[in-house]
Scaffold this active site. Structure first.
Site, PDB file in Angstrom:
ATOM      1  N   SER A  91      80.265  22.140  40.050  1.00 32.83           N
ATOM      2  CA  SER A  91      78.906  21.628  40.210  1.00 32.83           C
ATOM      3  C   SER A  91      78.112  22.641  41.037  1.00 32.83           C
ATOM      4  O   SER A  91      78.600  23.135  42.058  1.00 32.83           O
ATOM      5  CB  SER A  91      78.956  20.274  40.933  1.00 32.83           C
ATOM      6  OG  SER A  91      77.656  19.829  41.196  1.00 32.83           O
ATOM      7  N   SER A 126      77.339  25.612  40.031  1.00 27.14           N
ATOM      8  CA  SER A 126      77.668  27.007  39.680  1.00 27.14           C
ATOM      9  C   SER A 126      76.543  27.624  38.841  1.00 27.14           C
ATOM     10  O   SER A 126      76.343  28.839  38.857  1.00 27.14           O
ATOM     11  CB  SER A 126      79.009  27.070  38.934  1.00 27.14           C
ATOM     12  OG  SER A 126      78.964  26.288  37.759  1.00 27.14           O
ATOM     13  N   SER A 146      73.694  24.351  33.953  1.00 27.68           N
ATOM     14  CA  SER A 146      72.438  23.823  33.395  1.00 27.68           C
ATOM     15  C   SER A 146      71.340  24.878  33.444  1.00 27.68           C
ATOM     16  O   SER A 146      70.573  25.040  32.485  1.00 27.68           O
ATOM     17  CB  SER A 146      71.980  22.590  34.175  1.00 27.68           C
ATOM     18  OG  SER A 146      72.953  21.585  34.088  1.00 27.68           O
ATOM     19  N   SER A 191      83.577  19.977  33.106  1.00 33.84           N
ATOM     20  CA  SER A 191      84.793  20.003  32.255  1.00 33.84           C
ATOM     21  C   SER A 191      85.957  20.674  32.995  1.00 33.84           C
ATOM     22  O   SER A 191      86.377  21.768  32.631  1.00 33.84           O
ATOM     23  CB  SER A 191      84.510  20.657  30.898  1.00 33.84           C
ATOM     24  OG  SER A 191      83.733  21.821  30.975  1.00 33.84           O
TER      25      SER A 191
END
Ligand SMILES: Nc1ncnc2c1ncn2[C@@H]1O[C@H](COP(=O)(O)OP(=O)(O)OP(=O)(O)O)[C@@H](O)[C@H]1O
Ligand SMILES: [Mg+2]
Length: 206
Positions: free
Chosen positions: A32, A34, A37, A104
């Site tokens: 999260s 990194s 998005s 993931s």
């Protein structure tokens, strides 16, 4: 089971011909914060300008819709990725470049996703960034909450992240800029001839 799949007249190959580009999954994975998005979104803009049809499946958006019945337990995380993988496969069949932006964290789940499509249709992009940097960024404020025990089963804190062993692309977002990161992905896609730039657009990327 009485299931007889129907045979569509218009097939993936027809859609690829119509779209004038290949379809594939660009599977972003990483902690999260990194940059999954961020990179998927900017890459999508650039691909759009090149006339490439795309779609982004992003963590939080899917978890408020299709997967809103799932929590963050190991089983639910597996089911989350399984459904996303199947949806991504449908997008490949629909002739699009689909980008998935999910932590993931489990290698096995990513492996199963890869198995759903042809070898050249799955590009795993490891968005690598040290936990320390992601935690400093704390884009959503979840790391702070996880450290305080207010958010449980948070990847990197009290839930594991299994690094990809042989991803197609590694982007180290603590070392290069967003622009460089996106250009590296585009370069890879060009070198592998997964996207072909028209003459007039090539100069933009020189
Ligand atoms: N090279 C880079 N690539 C991507 N993001 C970067 C880079 N350098 C700095 N950043 C910053 O890192 C942050 C990444 O946040 P982002 O929401 O994209 O992460 P994420 O991986 O999608 O996290 P989550 O799994 O929580 O959704 C952004 O604030 C972005 O501006
Ligand atoms: Mg995200």
């Amino acid at each position: 089971m009485n299931i007889i799949p129907y045979e569509p007249v218009i097939k993936k190959e027809d859609r690829i011909r119509l779209n004038k580009h290949k379809s594939m999954i660009l599977w972003f994975t990483g902690l999260s914060g990194s940059g999954k998005s961020t990179l998927a979104s900017i890459l999508e803009e650039k691909l759009y300008c090149l006339g490439i049809r795309t779609y982004i499946l992003d963590g939080d958006n899917i978890r408020t819709g299709l997967n809103k019945d799932l929590d963050f337990s190991k089983e639910s995380r597996e089911e989350n990725i399984r459904r996303i993988s199947e949806v991504a496969k449908l997008f490949v069949d629909a002739g699009l470049v689909v980008m998935t932006a999910f932590i993931s964290p489990y290698r096995r789940d990513r492996y199963l996703a890869r198995q759903l499509v042809a070898k050249e249709e799955f590009i795993e992009i490891y968005v690598r960034c040290p936990l320390k940097v992601c935690e400093e960024r704390d884009v959503k404020g979840f790391y702070k909450k996880a450290r305080q025990g207010m958010v449980k089963q948070f990847t990197g804190i009290d839930s594991p992240y299994e690094e990809p062993e042989t991803p197609e692309i590694i982007i180290e977002t603590d070392k290069i800029t967003i622009e460089e990161s996106v250009n590296n992905i585009i370069s890879y896609l060009m070198i592998k001839q997964l996207i072909i730039l028209k003459k007039e657009t090539v100069n933009e990327y020189k």
